[in-house]
Design a protein around this motif. Structure first.
Motif, mmCIF file in Angstrom:
data_model
loop_
_atom_site.group_PDB
_atom_site.id
_atom_site.type_symbol
_atom_site.label_atom_id
_atom_site.label_comp_id
_atom_site.label_asym_id
_atom_site.label_seq_id
_atom_site.Cartn_x
_atom_site.Cartn_y
_atom_site.Cartn_z
ATOM 1 N N GLN A 114 5.349 16.526 -18.238
ATOM 2 C CA GLN A 114 5.622 17.582 -19.216
ATOM 3 C C GLN A 114 5.241 18.963 -18.696
ATOM 4 O O GLN A 114 5.892 19.956 -19.014
ATOM 5 C CB GLN A 114 4.899 17.281 -20.531
ATOM 6 N N ASP A 144 18.288 12.252 -22.508
ATOM 7 C CA ASP A 144 17.405 11.087 -22.573
ATOM 8 C C ASP A 144 18.128 9.747 -22.587
ATOM 9 O O ASP A 144 17.626 8.767 -22.040
ATOM 10 C CB ASP A 144 16.507 11.182 -23.817
ATOM 11 N N LEU A 200 18.216 16.802 -14.065
ATOM 12 C CA LEU A 200 17.775 16.477 -15.408
ATOM 13 C C LEU A 200 18.989 16.075 -16.234
ATOM 14 O O LEU A 200 20.029 16.737 -16.187
ATOM 15 C CB LEU A 200 17.102 17.705 -16.028
ATOM 16 N N LYS A 245 8.166 20.338 -16.484
ATOM 17 C CA LYS A 245 9.517 20.213 -17.034
ATOM 18 C C LYS A 245 10.296 21.525 -17.071
ATOM 19 O O LYS A 245 11.519 21.527 -16.923
ATOM 20 C CB LYS A 245 9.447 19.596 -18.429
ATOM 21 N N ARG A 273 13.335 8.623 -12.890
ATOM 22 C CA ARG A 273 11.930 8.984 -12.958
ATOM 23 C C ARG A 273 11.789 10.039 -14.036
ATOM 24 O O ARG A 273 12.762 10.671 -14.433
ATOM 25 C CB ARG A 273 11.397 9.477 -11.610
ATOM 26 N N TYR A 274 10.594 10.183 -14.536
ATOM 27 C CA TYR A 274 10.348 11.137 -15.613
ATOM 28 C C TYR A 274 9.393 12.206 -15.116
ATOM 29 O O TYR A 274 8.334 11.901 -14.580
ATOM 30 C CB TYR A 274 9.785 10.424 -16.846
#
Length: 99
Positions: free
Chosen positions: A27, A7, A4, A30, A23-24
């Motif tokens: 939520q 941003d 991680l 996370k 990649r994201y």
């Protein structure tokens, strides 16, 4: 290796000519990534006790609180309340308990 990152890191890397896959995380998934990042940043803080490293730990903690549904004001208020009742960590009190 996956980790991680903040941003804007992919943008900063792209602007510097570095290509990286991004990649994201969903939520709902996370928190484990944030907990891992908190450990990473805490280790970095221990190795280099600078204001920047303190800020990194704080930023991850702020993200964890938000992911759990708490605002920064709520987090600070809860910390202040606990400090008022139980004290902080200013004095360096070490407790020894015989078991």
């Amino acid at each position: 290796m996956e980790k991680l990152v903040r941003d804007r890191i992919p943008i900063i890397m792209r602007d510097a000519g570095v290509q990286a896959a991004v990649r994201y995380v969903d939520q709902n998934d996370k928190l484990p990534w944030l907990y891992s990042k908190l450990r990473e940043e805490a280790d970095e803080l221990e190795a280099a006790s600078t204001l920047d490293e303190c800020a990194d730990v704080f930023e991850v903690l702020r993200a964890i609180a938000a992911a759990l549904g708490y605002s920064l004001d709520e987090l600070v208020s809860a910390a202040d309340s606990k400090r008022e009742v139980r004290g902080g960590f200013r004095d360096g009190c070490i407790l020894t308990v015989d078991i």
